[in-house]
Write a protein that holds these residues in place. Structure first.
Motif, PDB file in Angstrom:
ATOM      1  N   GLU A 307       7.587 -15.605  -8.875  1.00 34.32           N
ATOM      2  CA  GLU A 307       6.540 -15.913  -7.910  1.00 34.32           C
ATOM      3  C   GLU A 307       6.964 -15.515  -6.497  1.00 34.32           C
ATOM      4  N   ALA A 308       8.201 -15.852  -6.140  1.00 34.22           N
ATOM      5  CA  ALA A 308       8.678 -15.554  -4.789  1.00 34.22           C
ATOM      6  C   ALA A 308       8.726 -14.049  -4.547  1.00 34.22           C
ATOM      7  N   LEU A 309       9.260 -13.301  -5.498  1.00 39.96           N
ATOM      8  CA  LEU A 309       9.378 -11.850  -5.318  1.00 39.96           C
ATOM      9  C   LEU A 309       8.004 -11.182  -5.271  1.00 39.96           C
ATOM     10  N   ALA A 310       7.070 -11.636  -6.097  1.00 35.15           N
ATOM     11  CA  ALA A 310       5.730 -11.044  -6.089  1.00 35.15           C
ATOM     12  C   ALA A 310       5.061 -11.233  -4.735  1.00 35.15           C
ATOM     13  N   LYS A 311       5.247 -12.387  -4.119  1.00 29.40           N
ATOM     14  CA  LYS A 311       4.634 -12.643  -2.814  1.00 29.40           C
ATOM     15  C   LYS A 311       5.330 -11.858  -1.710  1.00 29.40           C
ATOM     16  N   LEU A 312       6.651 -11.790  -1.768  1.00 30.47           N
ATOM     17  CA  LEU A 312       7.386 -11.019  -0.761  1.00 30.47           C
ATOM     18  C   LEU A 312       7.097  -9.523  -0.887  1.00 30.47           C
ATOM     19  N   ALA A 313       6.768  -9.082  -2.099  1.00 29.41           N
ATOM     20  CA  ALA A 313       6.512  -7.656  -2.327  1.00 29.41           C
ATOM     21  C   ALA A 313       5.149  -7.213  -1.816  1.00 29.41           C
ATOM     22  N   ALA A 314       4.285  -8.154  -1.405  1.00 25.63           N
ATOM     23  CA  ALA A 314       2.975  -7.791  -0.848  1.00 25.63           C
ATOM     24  C   ALA A 314       3.146  -7.365   0.605  1.00 25.63           C
ATOM     25  N   ASN A 315       4.015  -6.413   0.802  1.00 25.93           N
ATOM     26  CA  ASN A 315       4.432  -5.924   2.112  1.00 25.93           C
ATOM     27  C   ASN A 315       4.330  -4.406   2.087  1.00 25.93           C
ATOM     28  N   ARG A 316       3.760  -3.829   3.133  1.00 26.37           N
ATOM     29  CA  ARG A 316       3.459  -2.407   3.064  1.00 26.37           C
ATOM     30  C   ARG A 316       4.694  -1.534   2.855  1.00 26.37           C
ATOM     31  N   SER A 317       5.773  -1.841   3.551  1.00 22.42           N
ATOM     32  CA  SER A 317       6.966  -1.005   3.413  1.00 22.42           C
ATOM     33  C   SER A 317       7.540  -1.093   2.004  1.00 22.42           C
ATOM     34  N   MET A 318       7.501  -2.303   1.394  1.00 28.48           N
ATOM     35  CA  MET A 318       7.990  -2.445   0.033  1.00 28.48           C
ATOM     36  C   MET A 318       7.075  -1.736  -0.959  1.00 28.48           C
ATOM     37  N   VAL A 319       5.765  -1.794  -0.707  1.00 27.33           N
ATOM     38  CA  VAL A 319       4.826  -1.088  -1.573  1.00 27.33           C
ATOM     39  C   VAL A 319       5.067   0.420  -1.491  1.00 27.33           C
ATOM     40  N   GLU A 320       5.263   0.928  -0.278  1.00 27.07           N
ATOM     41  CA  GLU A 320       5.507   2.368  -0.131  1.00 27.07           C
ATOM     42  C   GLU A 320       6.768   2.787  -0.883  1.00 27.07           C
ATOM     43  N   SER A 321       7.817   1.988  -0.777  1.00 26.23           N
ATOM     44  CA  SER A 321       9.048   2.305  -1.491  1.00 26.23           C
ATOM     45  C   SER A 321       8.823   2.318  -2.994  1.00 26.23           C
ATOM     46  N   ALA A 322       8.069   1.326  -3.496  1.00 25.16           N
ATOM     47  CA  ALA A 322       7.796   1.262  -4.927  1.00 25.16           C
ATOM     48  C   ALA A 322       6.941   2.440  -5.384  1.00 25.16           C
ATOM     49  N   VAL A 323       5.933   2.795  -4.581  1.00 24.55           N
ATOM     50  CA  VAL A 323       5.053   3.910  -4.939  1.00 24.55           C
ATOM     51  C   VAL A 323       5.845   5.213  -4.992  1.00 24.55           C
ATOM     52  N   ARG A 324       6.717   5.428  -4.042  1.00 30.01           N
ATOM     53  CA  ARG A 324       7.514   6.663  -4.037  1.00 30.01           C
ATOM     54  C   ARG A 324       8.351   6.793  -5.306  1.00 30.01           C
ATOM     55  N   GLY A 325       8.773   5.658  -5.850  1.00 19.33           N
ATOM     56  CA  GLY A 325       9.536   5.693  -7.084  1.00 19.33           C
ATOM     57  C   GLY A 325       8.735   6.130  -8.289  1.00 19.33           C
ATOM     58  N   LEU A 326       7.403   6.140  -8.166  1.00 20.73           N
ATOM     59  CA  LEU A 326       6.529   6.536  -9.273  1.00 20.73           C
ATOM     60  C   LEU A 326       6.220   8.025  -9.277  1.00 20.73           C
ATOM     61  N   PHE A 327       6.606   8.730  -8.204  1.00 25.44           N
ATOM     62  CA  PHE A 327       6.179  10.115  -8.007  1.00 25.44           C
ATOM     63  C   PHE A 327       7.357  11.082  -8.063  1.00 25.44           C
ATOM     64  N   ALA A 328       7.142  12.188  -8.748  1.00 28.88           N
ATOM     65  CA  ALA A 328       8.082  13.304  -8.662  1.00 28.88           C
ATOM     66  C   ALA A 328       7.762  14.161  -7.446  1.00 28.88           C
ATOM     67  N   HIS A 329       6.487  14.212  -7.054  1.00 27.32           N
ATOM     68  CA  HIS A 329       6.045  15.036  -5.932  1.00 27.32           C
ATOM     69  C   HIS A 329       5.799  14.126  -4.725  1.00 27.32           C
ATOM     70  N   GLN A 330       6.835  13.953  -3.920  1.00 27.78           N
ATOM     71  CA  GLN A 330       6.791  13.002  -2.817  1.00 27.78           C
ATOM     72  C   GLN A 330       5.754  13.351  -1.753  1.00 27.78           C
ATOM     73  N   GLU A 331       5.394  14.618  -1.644  1.00 27.21           N
ATOM     74  CA  GLU A 331       4.413  15.019  -0.633  1.00 27.21           C
ATOM     75  C   GLU A 331       3.030  14.427  -0.913  1.00 27.21           C
ATOM     76  N   LEU A 332       2.817  13.972  -2.144  1.00 25.78           N
ATOM     77  CA  LEU A 332       1.530  13.374  -2.494  1.00 25.78           C
ATOM     78  C   LEU A 332       1.427  11.904  -2.086  1.00 25.78           C
ATOM     79  N   VAL A 333       2.541  11.313  -1.686  1.00 28.64           N
ATOM     80  CA  VAL A 333       2.527   9.907  -1.267  1.00 28.64           C
ATOM     81  C   VAL A 333       2.128   9.854   0.206  1.00 28.64           C
ATOM     82  N   THR A 334       0.831   9.845   0.461  1.00 30.52           N
ATOM     83  CA  THR A 334       0.284   9.847   1.814  1.00 30.52           C
ATOM     84  C   THR A 334       0.070   8.413   2.294  1.00 30.52           C
ATOM     85  N   PRO A 335      -0.088   8.201   3.612  1.00 28.86           N
ATOM     86  CA  PRO A 335      -0.406   6.855   4.104  1.00 28.86           C
ATOM     87  C   PRO A 335      -1.674   6.283   3.468  1.00 28.86           C
TER      88      PRO A 335
END
Length: 432
Positions: A307-335
């Motif tokens: 519960e604690a980690l899920a709430k702390l993860a609702a943070n834009r910088s953490m979301v961006e880091s997690a999203v980048r981990g899903l992509f091989a083509h980093q240029e597609l990770v736009t704002p």
């Protein structure tokens, strides 16, 4: 006293050795045992429980020798701190938050009283009074902060984004379900990838709409869908029921069904339970095998911490880091892409779904049913997937009787966006 406390650890060591033989006594299966003992999911395989059995043996030895050896006293001190933390967490769970019924009663009547008693006994073996206070105060303070984050704090919900021209809503008994719709023809339903909005299918939606009526759907806990029923259970029964209600509401008796990651598993489970309503399956790096997730998701299964980690993860910088981990083509990770993932991830139901789904989804059910899943199925996987290992693609191909498996080079887990240029032609050809 030393002999009594050491004896308790000896009994625990024996119990872990017993579980290593494959028995799940006193529970019916490993999942039930894990939920009753820990309040979350964990493996009871020999590689996990045998080291724990050895640990309890070493603790028993340290307790028996703590009067003579400084190292043993240090071990007893660390053990006392751990027991203080567990006792503090147990007192939180006695209020009923974050627990299942079996774990609640066992925690109330067995686990917490034993932890308190063992902590007191360990502290009596130590001589330094200030050390005793620190060994209790520090862990209790940490658990208190975690509990406040887990059960009191709520991330601020971000404003809803402007609706897409393709956005639609339909009310069902469970939820007000958001979906994107485009095209006419035979129906294709695409489930928003786990922890991602329906817009993740935008490229495929545009391409497939030339020949089909395409629906990209946010199931409960995803995107812009809102629950009507706060008692909704985030498990396979809940997710497949929500999907069935969506199909009924839009009068779609039989569809081709697709999903990515978690949603691939939900679509698979629905097809297994309602084979007459699914003509074809498209599974992109799907869940569905009874395998552990990567540690960053596995840890969400543990009460309080998840519960604690899920709430702390609702943070834009953490979301961006997690999203980048899903992509091989980093240029597609736009704002804009990051915002489309982050904003829905701040909604209360969606935050809850992160840890609730990780705990509630029992993929052993879908794996056992794979050999009897008769629909033609296209399985796509990226060879640079960091969430679900690409080796699982071959297992799906082996277990599904009518599967076509393709591994896409230089693609990550977020296939609908990361490799849309290759995914859309494959889907289009397969669904024609």
């Amino acid at each position: 006293m030393r002999r009594i406390v050491a004896g308790v650890h000896g009994v625990l060591a024996g119990l872990h050795v017993w579980w290593a033989t494959g028995t799940t006594w006193p529970a019916a299966d490993e999942r039930s045992l894990s939920m009753a003992v820990l309040g979350g999911q964990a493996s009871f395989a020999p590689r996990v429980v045998l080291p724990l059995a050895l640990l309890h043996v070493l603790l028993a030895v340290a307790i028996l020798t703590s009067e003579r050896w400084k190292l043993s006293r240090l071990v007893v001190g660390v053990l006392a701190a751990g027991l203080a933390a567990r006792a503090a967490a147990g007192l939180v769970w006695i209020t009923g938050v974050g627990t299942t019924p079996a774990f609640y009663w066992l925690n109330l009547l067995v686990y917490t009283p034993i932890c308190i008693a063992l902590c007191v006994a360990d502290l009596k073996m130590l001589r330094v009074r200030r050390l005793k206070a620190a060994l209790v105060a520090g862990p209790v303070a940490v658990v208190t902060v975690l509990a406040l984050i887990a059960y009191v704090y709520q991330p601020a919900e971000r404003p809803h984004p402007a609706a897409s021209v393709d956005s639609r809503y339909v009310d069902t008994p469970l939820a007000r379900i958001h979906y994107l719709q485009r095209g006419t023809g035979s129906p294709v339903v695409l489930l928003s990838p786990g922890a991602a909005p329906a817009s993740a299918w935008n490229a495929e939606l545009a391409d497939l709409a030339r020949d089909h009526a395409v629906y990209a759907v946010d199931l409960p806990g995803q995107g812009e869908t809102r629950l009507h029923d706060e008692r909704f259970t985030f498990d396979l029964n809940g997710m497949t029921t929500a999907l069935g209600q969506f199909l009924d509401a839009l009068h779609l008796p039989r569809v081709a069904l697709g999903g990515n990651s978690w949603s691939g598993g939900w679509g698979l489970a629905y097809a297994q339970r309602h084979p007459d309503r699914v003509s074809k399956l498209v599974l992109l790096a799907p869940s569905g095998l009874d395998e552990p997730d990567v540690w960053s998701w596995e840890i969400l299964k543990q009460p309080l911490v998840g519960e604690a980690l899920a709430k702390l993860a609702a943070n834009r910088s953490m979301v961006e880091s997690a999203v980048r981990g899903l992509f091989a083509h980093q240029e597609l990770v736009t704002p804009q892409l990051v915002d489309s993932m982050w904003i829905p991830g701040t909604y209360r139901d969606n935050v809850r779904s992160m840890y609730a789904l990780e705990r509630g989804l029992d993929w052993s059910v879908t794996e056992k049913a794979l050999p009897s899943t008769g629909q033609p199925t296209l399985v796509l996987w990226g060879d640079r997937d960091t969430v679900l290992p690409v080796a699982q693609a071959a297992r799906f191909g082996k277990l599904l009787p009518n599967a076509t498996v393709r591994v896409l080079p230089d693609c990550g887990h977020a296939l609908t966006v990361d490799c849309a240029d290759r995914v859309t032609p494959l889907l289009s050809a397969y669904l024609k």
